[in-house]
Motif scaffolding. Structure first.
Motif, PDB file in Angstrom:
ATOM      1  N   MET A   1     -53.465  15.152 -61.727  1.00  0.00           N
ATOM      2  CA  MET A   1     -53.221  16.328 -60.906  1.00  0.00           C
ATOM      3  C   MET A   1     -53.808  16.079 -59.518  1.00  0.00           C
ATOM      4  N   ILE A   2     -53.060  16.433 -58.492  1.00  0.00           N
ATOM      5  CA  ILE A   2     -53.506  16.250 -57.120  1.00  0.00           C
ATOM      6  C   ILE A   2     -54.291  17.482 -56.678  1.00  0.00           C
ATOM      7  N   ASP A   3     -55.476  17.238 -56.148  1.00  0.00           N
ATOM      8  CA  ASP A   3     -56.313  18.309 -55.617  1.00  0.00           C
ATOM      9  C   ASP A   3     -56.212  18.244 -54.099  1.00  0.00           C
ATOM     10  N   ASN A   4     -55.449  19.169 -53.501  1.00  0.00           N
ATOM     11  CA  ASN A   4     -55.237  19.106 -52.059  1.00  0.00           C
ATOM     12  C   ASN A   4     -56.459  19.463 -51.239  1.00  0.00           C
ATOM     13  N   THR A   5     -57.517  19.959 -51.884  1.00  0.00           N
ATOM     14  CA  THR A   5     -58.756  20.117 -51.139  1.00  0.00           C
ATOM     15  C   THR A   5     -59.417  18.758 -50.940  1.00  0.00           C
ATOM     16  N   ILE A   6     -59.111  17.821 -51.842  1.00  0.00           N
ATOM     17  CA  ILE A   6     -59.653  16.462 -51.741  1.00  0.00           C
ATOM     18  C   ILE A   6     -58.627  15.510 -51.138  1.00  0.00           C
ATOM     19  N   HIS A   7     -57.398  15.569 -51.607  1.00  0.00           N
ATOM     20  CA  HIS A   7     -56.369  14.603 -51.228  1.00  0.00           C
ATOM     21  C   HIS A   7     -55.582  15.026 -49.992  1.00  0.00           C
ATOM     22  N   SER A   8     -56.299  15.508 -48.993  1.00  0.00           N
ATOM     23  CA  SER A   8     -55.684  15.828 -47.707  1.00  0.00           C
ATOM     24  C   SER A   8     -56.723  15.623 -46.613  1.00  0.00           C
ATOM     25  N   THR A   9     -56.239  15.521 -45.406  1.00  0.00           N
ATOM     26  CA  THR A   9     -57.121  15.412 -44.248  1.00  0.00           C
ATOM     27  C   THR A   9     -56.425  16.036 -43.058  1.00  0.00           C
ATOM     28  N   THR A  10     -57.219  16.499 -42.123  1.00  0.00           N
ATOM     29  CA  THR A  10     -56.684  17.117 -40.908  1.00  0.00           C
ATOM     30  C   THR A  10     -57.282  16.427 -39.691  1.00  0.00           C
ATOM     31  N   ILE A  11     -56.413  16.102 -38.749  1.00  0.00           N
ATOM     32  CA  ILE A  11     -56.852  15.509 -37.492  1.00  0.00           C
ATOM     33  C   ILE A  11     -56.433  16.430 -36.347  1.00  0.00           C
ATOM     34  N   GLU A  12     -57.043  16.235 -35.202  1.00  0.00           N
ATOM     35  CA  GLU A  12     -56.623  16.910 -33.985  1.00  0.00           C
ATOM     36  C   GLU A  12     -56.050  15.880 -33.041  1.00  0.00           C
ATOM     37  N   LYS A  37     -50.461   8.970 -37.593  1.00  0.00           N
ATOM     38  CA  LYS A  37     -51.891   9.078 -37.289  1.00  0.00           C
ATOM     39  C   LYS A  37     -52.625   9.860 -38.380  1.00  0.00           C
ATOM     40  N   ALA A  38     -52.010  10.934 -38.867  1.00  0.00           N
ATOM     41  CA  ALA A  38     -52.632  11.728 -39.933  1.00  0.00           C
ATOM     42  C   ALA A  38     -52.626  10.966 -41.255  1.00  0.00           C
ATOM     43  N   ARG A  39     -51.519  10.273 -41.553  1.00  0.00           N
ATOM     44  CA  ARG A  39     -51.436   9.491 -42.792  1.00  0.00           C
ATOM     45  C   ARG A  39     -52.477   8.374 -42.781  1.00  0.00           C
ATOM     46  N   LEU A  85     -51.499  14.413 -49.865  1.00  0.00           N
ATOM     47  CA  LEU A  85     -50.827  13.639 -50.901  1.00  0.00           C
ATOM     48  C   LEU A  85     -50.110  14.596 -51.843  1.00  0.00           C
ATOM     49  N   ALA A  86     -48.796  14.425 -52.009  1.00  0.00           N
ATOM     50  CA  ALA A  86     -48.001  15.327 -52.845  1.00  0.00           C
ATOM     51  C   ALA A  86     -47.510  14.649 -54.121  1.00  0.00           C
ATOM     52  N   GLU A  87     -47.219  13.350 -54.074  1.00  0.00           N
ATOM     53  CA  GLU A  87     -46.758  12.580 -55.242  1.00  0.00           C
ATOM     54  C   GLU A  87     -47.410  11.206 -55.187  1.00  0.00           C
ATOM     55  N   TYR A  88     -47.608  10.604 -56.369  1.00  0.00           N
ATOM     56  CA  TYR A  88     -48.230   9.282 -56.371  1.00  0.00           C
ATOM     57  C   TYR A  88     -47.805   8.388 -57.542  1.00  0.00           C
ATOM     58  N   GLU A  89     -47.044   8.870 -58.493  1.00  0.00           N
ATOM     59  CA  GLU A  89     -46.819   8.084 -59.702  1.00  0.00           C
ATOM     60  C   GLU A  89     -45.882   6.889 -59.518  1.00  0.00           C
ATOM     61  N   ASN A  90     -44.742   7.071 -58.918  1.00  0.00           N
ATOM     62  CA  ASN A  90     -43.807   5.958 -58.720  1.00  0.00           C
ATOM     63  C   ASN A  90     -43.576   5.652 -57.252  1.00  0.00           C
ATOM     64  N   ARG A  91     -44.012   6.566 -56.426  1.00  0.00           N
ATOM     65  CA  ARG A  91     -43.933   6.439 -54.979  1.00  0.00           C
ATOM     66  C   ARG A  91     -44.996   7.369 -54.424  1.00  0.00           C
ATOM     67  N   ILE A  92     -45.260   7.224 -53.151  1.00  0.00           N
ATOM     68  CA  ILE A  92     -46.215   8.101 -52.501  1.00  0.00           C
ATOM     69  C   ILE A  92     -45.433   9.055 -51.605  1.00  0.00           C
ATOM     70  N   LYS A  93     -45.701  10.333 -51.754  1.00  0.00           N
ATOM     71  CA  LYS A  93     -45.126  11.331 -50.860  1.00  0.00           C
ATOM     72  C   LYS A  93     -46.282  12.037 -50.172  1.00  0.00           C
ATOM     73  N   ILE A  94     -46.235  12.045 -48.853  1.00  0.00           N
ATOM     74  CA  ILE A  94     -47.235  12.728 -48.049  1.00  0.00           C
ATOM     75  C   ILE A  94     -46.541  13.888 -47.340  1.00  0.00           C
ATOM     76  N   ASN A  95     -47.086  15.087 -47.495  1.00  0.00           N
ATOM     77  CA  ASN A  95     -46.591  16.264 -46.784  1.00  0.00           C
ATOM     78  C   ASN A  95     -47.425  16.454 -45.518  1.00  0.00           C
ATOM     79  N   TYR A  96     -46.762  16.962 -44.473  1.00  0.00           N
ATOM     80  CA  TYR A  96     -47.426  17.177 -43.188  1.00  0.00           C
ATOM     81  C   TYR A  96     -47.229  18.615 -42.730  1.00  0.00           C
ATOM     82  N   LEU A  97     -48.262  19.138 -42.100  1.00  0.00           N
ATOM     83  CA  LEU A  97     -48.211  20.446 -41.481  1.00  0.00           C
ATOM     84  C   LEU A  97     -48.881  20.318 -40.117  1.00  0.00           C
ATOM     85  N   ILE A  98     -48.137  20.679 -39.076  1.00  0.00           N
ATOM     86  CA  ILE A  98     -48.692  20.642 -37.727  1.00  0.00           C
ATOM     87  C   ILE A  98     -48.787  22.075 -37.223  1.00  0.00           C
TER      88      ILE A  98
END
Length: 140
Positions: A1-12, A37-39, A85-98
């Motif tokens: 299970m992905i924990d988005n409090t851990i598996h995310s980061t925010t940059i300026e 840059k965020a990834r 990080l949104a998916e990781y099992e067979n591919r990596i999917k990264i979601n972005y919010l600006i």
């Protein structure tokens, strides 16, 4: 299970004049650079930056991307870019919010998908390698 409090980061990031087009708004193609840059910051948070990727025997090309432009941004606007990080099992999917830093208003959303490719054979892996799962604390 992905924990988005851990598996995310925010940059300026503050946009520059050279990021804009003839209409004075940030050119649409630059958002992929902002995502990158965020990834990169997200991967570095888990000690799996580009140097570590290559040392682990894998490269991770982007195979799909989507950008949704919600509101325009301009030169010298400071943005908050979150990569999760949104998916990781067979591919990596990264979601972005600006978001605009000053107002908190959402300007852009999107995602990128990546797959592991073995650097020696140049063959795509159909399962995410253990090294990624270990670095991100996802190995079961």
């Amino acid at each position: 299970m992905i924990d988005n409090t851990i598996h995310s980061t925010t940059i300026e990031l503050t946009t520059s004049f050279h990021d804009t087009d003839a209409m004075g708004v940030v050119w649409h193609g630059n958002y992929l650079k902002f995502f990158e840059k965020a990834r990169e910051a997200l991967f570095q948070k888990f000690n799996y930056g580009y140097k570590e990727m290559l040392e682990s025997g894998y490269m991770w090309p982007v195979i799909d991307t989507r950008v949704k432009y919600v509101a325009p941004t301009i030169a010298e606007q400071t943005l908050q870019i979150t990569a999760s990080l949104a998916e990781y099992e067979n591919r990596i999917k990264i979601n972005y919010l600006i978001r605009d830093l000053a107002s908190g208003k959402k300007t852009t959303t999107g995602y990128t998908m990546q797959v592991a490719v073995a650097t020696q054979t140049k063959e795509m892996c159909f399962v995410t390698p253990d090294i990624f799962l270990t670095c991100f604390g996802l190995l079961k």
